[in-house]
Design an enzyme around this catalytic site. Structure first.
Site, PDB file in Angstrom:
ATOM      1  N   SER A  36     -47.573 -16.985  32.416  1.00 24.95           N
ATOM      2  CA  SER A  36     -47.039 -16.588  31.112  1.00 24.95           C
ATOM      3  C   SER A  36     -47.021 -17.717  30.268  1.00 24.95           C
ATOM      4  CB  SER A  36     -45.784 -17.315  31.597  1.00 24.95           C
ATOM      5  OG  SER A  36     -44.726 -16.453  32.297  1.00 24.95           O
TER       6      SER A  36
HETATM    7  N1  SAM Z   1     -44.979 -18.018  37.471  1.00 25.91           N
HETATM    8  C1  SAM Z   1     -46.321 -17.323  37.550  1.00 25.91           C
HETATM    9  C2  SAM Z   1     -47.138 -18.539  36.980  1.00 25.91           C
HETATM   10  O1  SAM Z   1     -47.067 -19.788  36.300  1.00 25.91           O
HETATM   11  O2  SAM Z   1     -48.500 -18.206  36.864  1.00 25.91           O
HETATM   12  C3  SAM Z   1     -45.951 -16.467  36.308  1.00 25.91           C
HETATM   13  C4  SAM Z   1     -46.237 -15.093  37.674  1.00 25.91           C
HETATM   14  S1  SAM Z   1     -46.491 -13.356  36.763  1.00 25.91           S
HETATM   15  C5  SAM Z   1     -45.608 -13.663  35.350  1.00 25.91           C
HETATM   16  C6  SAM Z   1     -45.202 -12.606  37.799  1.00 25.91           C
HETATM   17  C7  SAM Z   1     -45.314 -12.730  39.342  1.00 25.91           C
HETATM   18  O3  SAM Z   1     -44.147 -12.059  40.313  1.00 25.91           O
HETATM   19  C8  SAM Z   1     -46.555 -11.729  40.027  1.00 25.91           C
HETATM   20  O4  SAM Z   1     -47.789 -12.723  40.160  1.00 25.91           O
HETATM   21  C9  SAM Z   1     -45.954 -10.852  40.619  1.00 25.91           C
HETATM   22  O5  SAM Z   1     -47.443 -10.662  42.265  1.00 25.91           O
HETATM   23  C10 SAM Z   1     -44.843 -11.741  41.450  1.00 25.91           C
HETATM   24  N2  SAM Z   1     -43.886 -10.387  41.821  1.00 25.91           N
HETATM   25  C11 SAM Z   1     -43.742  -9.015  41.257  1.00 25.91           C
HETATM   26  N3  SAM Z   1     -43.156  -8.620  42.178  1.00 25.91           N
HETATM   27  C12 SAM Z   1     -42.534 -10.047  43.379  1.00 25.91           C
HETATM   28  C13 SAM Z   1     -41.975  -9.690  43.961  1.00 25.91           C
HETATM   29  N4  SAM Z   1     -40.810  -9.099  44.684  1.00 25.91           N
HETATM   30  N5  SAM Z   1     -41.500 -11.263  44.614  1.00 25.91           N
HETATM   31  C14 SAM Z   1     -42.339 -11.831  45.277  1.00 25.91           C
HETATM   32  N6  SAM Z   1     -43.454 -11.690  43.584  1.00 25.91           N
HETATM   33  C15 SAM Z   1     -43.587 -10.806  43.434  1.00 25.91           C
END
Ligand code: SAM
Length: 222
Positions: free
Chosen positions: A64
């Site tokens: 993000s």
């Molecule tokens: N917090 C992260 C960082 O600091 O880099 C950025 C997060 S990114 C915007 C969103 C993440 O959520 C992705 O890596 C995606 O694979 C994960 N994601 C999506 N659905 C998910 C789920 N049901 N459980 C766990 N992770 C999930």
């Protein structure tokens, strides 16, 4: 770019986000000044680590933008000693920012769930290299179900967009706890700040935002 240059860039962006009012508290400011974002972005983007925008981390996912990490961390208001659940580990950067607050002056812990195994491994490596692995446990799985093994949590932060607030996350939030989660459709969401008091939830609808989808049993199905 050398380490000194990264330090200068980090200080510059923190000052900028403070001037815009996104960083409000000393604890969030200190955490953002301490965590080296350049260690959480893939090598081709290292020089862009302090440009305030999301960057690709592979598998169609992003780390993000820095202002969004600041806004969400301020809204979450983590405290030293808190047990925090993060859904969507991605690069591990947000988890490291939380670790700076909950573990530095307390015995808190961050449990962070990532559904893509390769990204979970990437985050583990980043957190190990930067010294946060004692405070952050990365779990591979569907975070829309939460992580009942360590529930209840003082704070829950979801860094992917959900169509609705997943019921298991409400259940796993402590009474007196807070959750921050983007809720909406695939193209635009609103950040919800949810407080649980006496078994009831109070939702404040905050800013508009755009996140990658939360994919799972209590999220989007594809
Ligand atoms: N917090 C992260 C960082 O600091 O880099 C950025 C997060 S990114 C915007 C969103 C993440 O959520 C992705 O890596 C995606 O694979 C994960 N994601 C999506 N659905 C998910 C789920 N049901 N459980 C766990 N992770 C999930």
């Amino acid at each position: 770019m050398n380490e000194k240059r990264f330090d200068e860039e980090r200080r510059r962006v923190v000052k900028y986000l403070e001037s815009l009012g996104y960083i409000k508290s000393e604890k969030v400011k200190k955490a953002l000044l301490r965590v080296p974002r350049e260690e959480f972005v893939p090598a081709p983007y290292r020089d862009l680590a302090y440009v305030d925008r999301p960057l690709p981390i592979g598998y169609g996912q992003t780390i993000s933008a820095i202002h969004m990490v600041a806004i969400m961390t301020e809204a979450l208001d983590p405290r030293p000693g808190d047990k925090v659940l993060e859904i969507g580990t991605g690069s591990g950067y947000q988890a490291a920012v939380l670790a700076e607050i909950v573990c530095r002056d307390g015995y808190g812990h961050v449990y962070s769930i990532e559904r893509i195994p390769e990204l979970a491994e990437y985050a583990r490596r980043n957190l190990e290299r930067t010294g946060y692995s004692d405070c952050v446990t990365v779990i591979t799985g569907d975070g829309s179900r939460g992580y009942p093994e360590e529930a209840p949590y003082d704070r829950i932060i979801v860094t992917a967009a959900a169509p609705d607030v997943p019921k298991p996350l409400i259940e796993q939030l402590k009474d007196g706890g807070r959750m921050v989660i983007p809720v909406g459709d695939r193209w635009i969401q609103r950040l919800y700040i949810i407080d649980k008091k006496n078994g009831k939830t109070v939702i404040r609808r905050s800013i508009e935002c755009l996140f990658v989808p939360l994919i799972g049993e209590f999220g989007w199905k594809y």
